[in-house]
Design a protein around this motif. Structure first.
Motif, PDB file in Angstrom:
ATOM      1  N   GLU A   1       0.837  -1.135  -0.201  1.00  0.00           N
ATOM      2  CA  GLU A   1       0.286   0.205   0.285  1.00  0.00           C
ATOM      3  C   GLU A   1       0.526   1.429  -0.360  1.00  0.00           C
ATOM      4  OE1 GLU A   1      -2.136  -3.388   1.564  1.00  0.00           O
ATOM      5  OE2 GLU A   1      -0.110  -2.805   2.242  1.00  0.00           O
ATOM      6  N   LEU A   2       1.885   1.345   0.852  1.00  0.00           N
ATOM      7  CA  LEU A   2       2.653   2.007   0.597  1.00  0.00           C
ATOM      8  C   LEU A   2       3.275   2.494  -0.947  1.00  0.00           C
ATOM      9  CD1 LEU A   2       4.151   4.592   2.633  1.00  0.00           C
ATOM     10  CD2 LEU A   2       5.973   2.794   2.828  1.00  0.00           C
ATOM     11  N   LYS A   3       4.046   1.449  -1.538  1.00  0.00           N
ATOM     12  CA  LYS A   3       4.280   1.763  -2.067  1.00  0.00           C
ATOM     13  C   LYS A   3       3.548   2.419  -3.231  1.00  0.00           C
ATOM     14  CE  LYS A   3       7.933  -1.649  -2.312  1.00  0.00           C
ATOM     15  NZ  LYS A   3       8.968  -3.183  -2.990  1.00  0.00           N
ATOM     16  N   GLU A   4       1.944   1.814  -4.024  1.00  0.00           N
ATOM     17  CA  GLU A   4       1.435   1.997  -3.941  1.00  0.00           C
ATOM     18  C   GLU A   4       1.045   3.883  -3.605  1.00  0.00           C
ATOM     19  OE1 GLU A   4      -1.137   2.551  -7.811  1.00  0.00           O
ATOM     20  OE2 GLU A   4       0.338   0.754  -7.310  1.00  0.00           O
ATOM     21  N   LYS A   5       0.909   4.815  -2.538  1.00  0.00           N
ATOM     22  CA  LYS A   5       0.854   5.970  -2.326  1.00  0.00           C
ATOM     23  C   LYS A   5       1.371   6.162  -2.860  1.00  0.00           C
ATOM     24  CE  LYS A   5       0.235   8.639   1.764  1.00  0.00           C
ATOM     25  NZ  LYS A   5       0.726   8.758   2.903  1.00  0.00           N
ATOM     26  N   ILE A   6       3.211   5.973  -2.849  1.00  0.00           N
ATOM     27  CA  ILE A   6       3.770   6.637  -3.443  1.00  0.00           C
ATOM     28  C   ILE A   6       4.279   6.598  -4.912  1.00  0.00           C
ATOM     29  CG2 ILE A   6       6.569   6.891  -3.816  1.00  0.00           C
ATOM     30  CD1 ILE A   6       6.550   5.685  -0.674  1.00  0.00           C
ATOM     31  N   ARG A   7       3.991   5.996  -6.020  1.00  0.00           N
ATOM     32  CA  ARG A   7       3.779   5.888  -7.036  1.00  0.00           C
ATOM     33  C   ARG A   7       2.583   6.891  -7.718  1.00  0.00           C
ATOM     34  NH1 ARG A   7       3.244  -0.004  -6.315  1.00  0.00           N
ATOM     35  NH2 ARG A   7       5.745  -0.704  -7.064  1.00  0.00           N
ATOM     36  N   HIS A   8       1.815   6.819  -6.645  1.00  0.00           N
ATOM     37  CA  HIS A   8       0.542   7.967  -7.413  1.00  0.00           C
ATOM     38  C   HIS A   8       1.180   9.312  -6.728  1.00  0.00           C
ATOM     39  CE1 HIS A   8      -3.092  10.226  -6.617  1.00  0.00           C
ATOM     40  NE2 HIS A   8      -3.770   9.413  -7.565  1.00  0.00           N
ATOM     41  N   GLN A   9       1.753   9.365  -5.532  1.00  0.00           N
ATOM     42  CA  GLN A   9       2.075  10.888  -4.973  1.00  0.00           C
ATOM     43  C   GLN A   9       2.975  11.017  -6.256  1.00  0.00           C
ATOM     44  OE1 GLN A   9       3.758   9.883  -1.480  1.00  0.00           O
ATOM     45  NE2 GLN A   9       1.768  11.013  -0.121  1.00  0.00           N
ATOM     46  N   MET A  10       4.301  10.405  -6.618  1.00  0.00           N
ATOM     47  CA  MET A  10       5.441  10.583  -7.372  1.00  0.00           C
ATOM     48  C   MET A  10       4.756  11.013  -9.549  1.00  0.00           C
ATOM     49  SD  MET A  10       7.839  10.200  -6.249  1.00  0.00           S
ATOM     50  CE  MET A  10       9.546  10.296  -7.746  1.00  0.00           C
ATOM     51  N   ASP A  11       3.251  10.158  -9.539  1.00  0.00           N
ATOM     52  CA  ASP A  11       2.506  10.660 -10.570  1.00  0.00           C
ATOM     53  C   ASP A  11       2.368  12.172 -10.680  1.00  0.00           C
ATOM     54  OD1 ASP A  11       2.642   8.247 -12.277  1.00  0.00           O
ATOM     55  OD2 ASP A  11       0.848   7.572 -11.376  1.00  0.00           O
ATOM     56  N   LEU A  12       1.865  12.497  -9.383  1.00  0.00           N
ATOM     57  CA  LEU A  12       1.342  13.964  -9.171  1.00  0.00           C
ATOM     58  C   LEU A  12       2.631  14.877  -9.242  1.00  0.00           C
ATOM     59  CD1 LEU A  12      -2.123  13.504  -7.022  1.00  0.00           C
ATOM     60  CD2 LEU A  12      -1.858  13.353  -9.582  1.00  0.00           C
ATOM     61  N   ALA A  13       3.489  14.843  -8.306  1.00  0.00           N
ATOM     62  CA  ALA A  13       4.672  15.806  -7.945  1.00  0.00           C
ATOM     63  C   ALA A  13       4.888  16.818  -9.303  1.00  0.00           C
ATOM     64  CB  ALA A  13       5.799  14.767  -7.338  1.00  0.00           C
ATOM     65  N   ASP A  14       6.014  17.519  -8.580  1.00  0.00           N
ATOM     66  CA  ASP A  14       6.261  18.468  -9.954  1.00  0.00           C
ATOM     67  C   ASP A  14       7.563  18.129  -9.561  1.00  0.00           C
ATOM     68  OD1 ASP A  14       7.243  19.549  -7.391  1.00  0.00           O
ATOM     69  OD2 ASP A  14       6.024  21.685  -7.433  1.00  0.00           O
ATOM     70  N   GLU A  15       8.577  18.921 -10.652  1.00  0.00           N
ATOM     71  CA  GLU A  15       9.577  19.307 -10.588  1.00  0.00           C
ATOM     72  C   GLU A  15      11.408  19.312  -9.691  1.00  0.00           C
ATOM     73  OE1 GLU A  15      13.831  20.507 -13.973  1.00  0.00           O
ATOM     74  OE2 GLU A  15      11.876  21.468 -13.859  1.00  0.00           O
ATOM     75  N   ARG A  16       9.773  19.853  -8.581  1.00  0.00           N
ATOM     76  CA  ARG A  16      10.914  20.416  -7.363  1.00  0.00           C
ATOM     77  C   ARG A  16      11.329  19.038  -6.465  1.00  0.00           C
ATOM     78  NH1 ARG A  16       8.521  22.653  -3.216  1.00  0.00           N
ATOM     79  NH2 ARG A  16      10.235  22.732  -1.012  1.00  0.00           N
ATOM     80  N   VAL A  17      10.018  18.539  -6.102  1.00  0.00           N
ATOM     81  CA  VAL A  17       9.529  17.444  -5.317  1.00  0.00           C
ATOM     82  C   VAL A  17      10.307  16.413  -5.606  1.00  0.00           C
ATOM     83  CG1 VAL A  17       7.983  15.868  -5.016  1.00  0.00           C
ATOM     84  CG2 VAL A  17       7.196  18.171  -4.656  1.00  0.00           C
ATOM     85  N   LEU A  18      10.212  15.955  -6.970  1.00  0.00           N
ATOM     86  CA  LEU A  18      10.901  15.142  -8.165  1.00  0.00           C
ATOM     87  C   LEU A  18      12.325  15.224  -7.514  1.00  0.00           C
ATOM     88  CD1 LEU A  18       8.985  14.783 -11.323  1.00  0.00           C
ATOM     89  CD2 LEU A  18       8.801  12.815  -9.113  1.00  0.00           C
ATOM     90  N   ARG A  19      12.913  16.223  -7.732  1.00  0.00           N
ATOM     91  CA  ARG A  19      14.463  16.642  -7.152  1.00  0.00           C
ATOM     92  C   ARG A  19      14.739  16.211  -6.211  1.00  0.00           C
ATOM     93  NH1 ARG A  19      16.751  17.943 -12.073  1.00  0.00           N
ATOM     94  NH2 ARG A  19      16.183  19.379 -13.252  1.00  0.00           N
ATOM     95  N   ILE A  20      14.264  16.681  -5.104  1.00  0.00           N
ATOM     96  CA  ILE A  20      14.028  15.831  -3.428  1.00  0.00           C
ATOM     97  C   ILE A  20      14.244  14.570  -3.321  1.00  0.00           C
ATOM     98  CG2 ILE A  20      13.252  16.869  -1.730  1.00  0.00           C
ATOM     99  CD1 ILE A  20      11.677  19.185  -2.131  1.00  0.00           C
ATOM    100  N   VAL A  21      12.957  13.981  -3.935  1.00  0.00           N
ATOM    101  CA  VAL A  21      13.030  12.188  -3.496  1.00  0.00           C
ATOM    102  C   VAL A  21      14.365  12.153  -4.938  1.00  0.00           C
ATOM    103  CG1 VAL A  21      11.803  10.777  -4.263  1.00  0.00           C
ATOM    104  CG2 VAL A  21      10.368  12.611  -4.069  1.00  0.00           C
ATOM    105  N   SER A  22      15.133  12.641  -5.836  1.00  0.00           N
ATOM    106  CA  SER A  22      16.062  11.573  -6.146  1.00  0.00           C
ATOM    107  C   SER A  22      16.992  11.582  -5.825  1.00  0.00           C
ATOM    108  CB  SER A  22      16.122  12.525  -7.974  1.00  0.00           C
ATOM    109  OG  SER A  22      17.144  11.849  -7.843  1.00  0.00           O
ATOM    110  N   SER A  23      17.772  13.120  -5.028  1.00  0.00           N
ATOM    111  CA  SER A  23      18.428  12.975  -3.981  1.00  0.00           C
ATOM    112  C   SER A  23      18.445  12.602  -3.536  1.00  0.00           C
ATOM    113  CB  SER A  23      18.594  14.697  -3.532  1.00  0.00           C
ATOM    114  OG  SER A  23      19.093  15.210  -2.925  1.00  0.00           O
ATOM    115  N   VAL A  24      17.408  12.189  -2.462  1.00  0.00           N
ATOM    116  CA  VAL A  24      16.881  11.281  -1.127  1.00  0.00           C
ATOM    117  C   VAL A  24      17.602   9.929  -1.517  1.00  0.00           C
ATOM    118  CG1 VAL A  24      15.317   9.861   0.286  1.00  0.00           C
ATOM    119  CG2 VAL A  24      15.785  12.366   0.125  1.00  0.00           C
TER     120      VAL A  24
END
Length: 83
Positions: A5-28
């Motif tokens: 469920e957590l993975k699915e939630k994160i996948r959904h959030q990633m689909d909605l995320a903007d570039e700034r959030v994606l860069r932060i997640v990528s860095s993590v």
């Protein structure tokens, strides 16, 4: 919430995320994958990705019978004493 469920939630959030959030997640993830998680037999540090590669290499060695039995290793070790 379980792992699937957590993975699915994160996948959904990633689909909605903007570039700034994606860069932060990528860095993590980059930092997470570069943390030292183990050491090899010589004491050299291994990152998570290197550790996973070593595990995969070991599994491939087993699959393709690139292994030494304990009995053969013991025989080989006896020869070491004679050198």
């Amino acid at each position: 919430m379980g792992l699937p469920e957590l993975k699915e939630k994160i996948r959904h959030q990633m689909d909605l995320a903007d570039e700034r959030v994606l860069r932060i997640v990528s860095s993590v993830f980059d930092n997470y994958l570069n943390d030292v998680v183990s050491y090899d037999a010589s004491g050299n540090p291994l990152t998570l990705s290197e550790y996973h590669n070593k595990v995969e290499e070991g599994l491939a060695d087993i699959k393709y019978n690139r292994i030494t039995s304990q009995e053969d290793l013991e025989k080989e070790m006896k020869d070491w004493d004679n050198e």
